[in-house]
Write an enzyme that holds these catalytic residues in place. Structure first.
Site, PDB file in Angstrom:
ATOM      1  N   HIS A 169     -12.625  -4.193  12.132  1.00 15.06           N
ATOM      2  CA  HIS A 169     -12.424  -5.485  11.463  1.00 15.06           C
ATOM      3  C   HIS A 169     -12.970  -6.567  12.392  1.00 15.06           C
ATOM      4  CE1 HIS A 169      -9.737  -4.485   8.060  1.00 15.06           C
ATOM      5  NE2 HIS A 169      -9.225  -3.555   8.836  1.00 15.06           N
TER       6      HIS A 169
ATOM      7  N   ARG B  75     -14.277  -2.975   7.307  1.00 15.08           N
ATOM      8  CA  ARG B  75     -14.429  -2.360   8.634  1.00 15.08           C
ATOM      9  C   ARG B  75     -15.867  -1.897   8.788  1.00 15.08           C
ATOM     10  NH1 ARG B  75      -9.585   1.567  10.400  1.00 15.08           N
ATOM     11  NH2 ARG B  75      -7.774   0.301   9.835  1.00 15.08           N
TER      12      ARG B  75
ATOM     13  N   ASP C 288     -16.285   1.139   5.786  1.00 13.96           N
ATOM     14  CA  ASP C 288     -15.139   1.838   5.231  1.00 13.96           C
ATOM     15  C   ASP C 288     -15.102   1.639   3.721  1.00 13.96           C
ATOM     16  OD1 ASP C 288     -14.091  -0.744   4.945  1.00 13.96           O
ATOM     17  OD2 ASP C 288     -12.087  -0.165   5.596  1.00 13.96           O
TER      18      ASP C 288
ATOM     19  N   ASP D 117     -13.604  -0.224   1.549  1.00 17.10           N
ATOM     20  CA  ASP D 117     -13.675  -1.549   0.921  1.00 17.10           C
ATOM     21  C   ASP D 117     -14.486  -2.539   1.747  1.00 17.10           C
ATOM     22  OD1 ASP D 117     -11.703  -1.724   2.930  1.00 17.10           O
ATOM     23  OD2 ASP D 117     -10.582  -3.273   1.852  1.00 17.10           O
TER      24      ASP D 117
ATOM     25  N   LYS E 114      -4.398  -6.256  -1.400  1.00 18.49           N
ATOM     26  CA  LYS E 114      -4.555  -7.260  -0.350  1.00 18.49           C
ATOM     27  C   LYS E 114      -4.494  -8.628  -1.028  1.00 18.49           C
ATOM     28  CE  LYS E 114      -7.053  -4.269   2.840  1.00 18.49           C
ATOM     29  NZ  LYS E 114      -8.308  -3.997   3.597  1.00 18.49           N
TER      30      LYS E 114
ATOM     31  N   ARG F 134       0.833  -1.205   0.000  1.00 14.87           N
ATOM     32  CA  ARG F 134       0.000   0.000   0.000  1.00 14.87           C
ATOM     33  C   ARG F 134       0.862   1.246   0.000  1.00 14.87           C
ATOM     34  NH1 ARG F 134      -4.439   0.307   4.648  1.00 14.87           N
ATOM     35  NH2 ARG F 134      -4.762  -1.800   3.846  1.00 14.87           N
TER      36      ARG F 134
ATOM     37  N   SER G 298      -8.453   0.750   0.870  1.00 19.47           N
ATOM     38  CA  SER G 298      -9.150   0.528   2.141  1.00 19.47           C
ATOM     39  C   SER G 298      -9.672   1.848   2.708  1.00 19.47           C
ATOM     40  CB  SER G 298      -8.216  -0.188   3.115  1.00 19.47           C
ATOM     41  OG  SER G 298      -8.901  -0.615   4.261  1.00 19.47           O
TER      42      SER G 298
END
Length: 454
Positions: free
Chosen positions: A323, A241, A236, A238, A110, A12, A100
């Site tokens: 998460h 979360r 969130d 993606d 990911k 990332r 994310s």
């Protein structure tokens, strides 16, 4: 390529600054090389709604296919749907292109091999292959498309059916990837559902899609109040979360959600293991024990939590960040949409408002996650130096991830974030006076160490 983009549990960085489209292609080649001896032949690729995700996904697929892998393109979807594809389809791995919860100009990858997210040394092995350019040569792989969204929606709708009580729910997808997915599922459960910001827009024009930041929850809280809703749910960017607010507009943080999830699971599975992380309230671990479970404190990070859950055969795991990982009735990965459905199920069965379900917890005062800007180059060094300062001073500490300092009536934490150039702090105490005291002690040590390293 900035080598710092290879982080603890994903790749990332700042899009088109830390890496470019050619890097995404080389990452695909590196993945194909890395899995050459792991019986991986067919992989899924998904992407979030960010402006740069399409081009990176296309380059990634090209690299995977150049390395001999067959690719199943899932299109734009939440990260948990890529994880779902690993169980739903006959595939051997998957990669999600996603930034994310990070700023709009960030993006990343990911990565899963088999049904497992890779992390740590495995991520670094990919880096070494990218840097070496020693890629596998193989006949070019194929590409096909698969509509994962309706398959996932149907799976969740079939599992949950109609809730025993109709709830009024507000859903805020934050213009992220959850928008085309979650509202249909929640409505199908029999909820009176009002969705906001469901149109994917990688510029995130209404608010940043990170429900751990109170500012980002303001519109959800206001809409819950205006609608007279039972609760509000936020995702969130993606959708790995989840955020939650009750009918009074109070935010329930990840550890509070975990208490409710753990109680529900322990009622049916006495002795079950629950894995969480160093930022979570002591009340969580005490409540798990009180209800007959075994709580394990571990390092923060979605891949690390999932690995610890597999090791301990845990039924549930989760982080302050929202998460939440269910192995009970599910596949063990972090899925905010699935977690939202489990919470709606709990509230509907309870027959009481969400706000009352934690009323029996002992009183405590705590902070949300406090993020202190700190460069990637220095954050781990500063956290380590702070840990040694507290150790030498004779404090009782937990050092599995940064330093969690135990005080007579609470605790304080300093740890380096694995996803952002920040130090993360959090505090908890029996009352506001003690909280301020503990923040002062930890803050002074942090200031001293930062001066020391310049």
């Amino acid at each position: 390529m900035n080598p710092a983009i290879f982080r603890e549990y994903d790749v990332r960085g700042v899009a088109d600054v830390d890496y470019d489209v050619d890097f995404a292609r080389r990452l695909g080649r590196a993945y194909a090389t890395y899995v050459a001896d792991k019986n991986v032949r067919r992989v899924t690729v998904g992407r979030d709604a960010r402006v740069t995700s399409d081009k990176y996904a296309e380059a990634l697929k090209d690299g995977l296919r150049a390395g001999g892998l067959d690719v199943v393109d899932l299109g734009m979807c939440p990260t948990p749907l890529v994880y779902f594809s690993l169980f739903h389809l006959d595939v051997d791995g998957g990669i999600q292109v996603t930034g994310s919860h990070n700023p709009p100009d960030h993006n990343g990858f990911k990565i899963s091999v088999g049904k497992v997210s890779i992390y740590g040394d495995e991520i670094q092995a990919l880096r070494r292959i990218v840097e070496s350019g020693a890629f596998r040569e193989a006949p070019r792989g194929t590409e096909e498309r698969y509509a994962i969204i309706p398959a996932y929606q149907d799976y969740l709708i079939a599992q949950f059916g109609k809730l025993p009580r109709r709830l009024k729910v507000v859903v805020d997808s934050g213009n992220g990837a959850a928008g085309p997915v979650a509202p249909r599922i929640i409505a199908a459960l029999g909820c009176d559902m009002h969705d906001i910001y469901s149109e994917p827009d990688g510029r995130f024009p209404n608010h940043h899609p990170d429900p751990t930041v109170e500012e980002n929850m303001r519109d959800l809280i206001a809409t819950v109040a205006a609608d007279g809703a039972d609760l509000g749910i936020a995702f969130d960017g993606d959708a790995d979360r989840v955020g939650l607010v009750d009918h009074r507009g109070r935010i329930l943080w990840g550890d509070e959600m975990l208490i409710l999830f753990a109680r529900d699971i322990l009622a049916a599975n006495p002795g079950a293991v629950v894995v969480s992380e160093v930022k979570c309230s002591q009340r969580l671990y005490d409540d798990i024990a009180k209800h007959g479970g075994r709580g394990i404190m571990w390092k923060a990070g979605h891949s690390l939590l999932k690995a610890k859950m597999r090791e301990t055969k845990a039924a549930l795991g989760g982080e302050m960040s929202g998460h939440i990982f269910f192995a009970d009735r599910y596949f063990g990965y972090d899925d905010a949409i699935y977690a939202a459905c489990r919470m709606l199920e709990i509230v509907a069965k309870a027959g009481r408002p969400l706000a009352e379900l934690l009323a029996d917890l002992p009183p405590a005062v705590n902070t949300p996650e406090i993020r202190v800007d700190c460069s990637d180059a220095l954050k781990f060094k500063i956290a380590d130096l702070a840990k040694e300062r507290f150790r030498r001073a004779g404090y009782d500490i937990i050092d599995i991830d940064g330093v969690r300092v135990k005080f007579p009536e609470g605790w304080g934490l300093i740890r380096a974030s694995n996803t952002q150039p920040v130090l993360v702090m959090r505090f908890e105490a029996a009352n506001a006076e003690r909280l301020a005291e503990y923040r002062g002690v930890v803050g002074q040590v942090l200031d001293d160490v930062k001066r020391e390293v310049g």
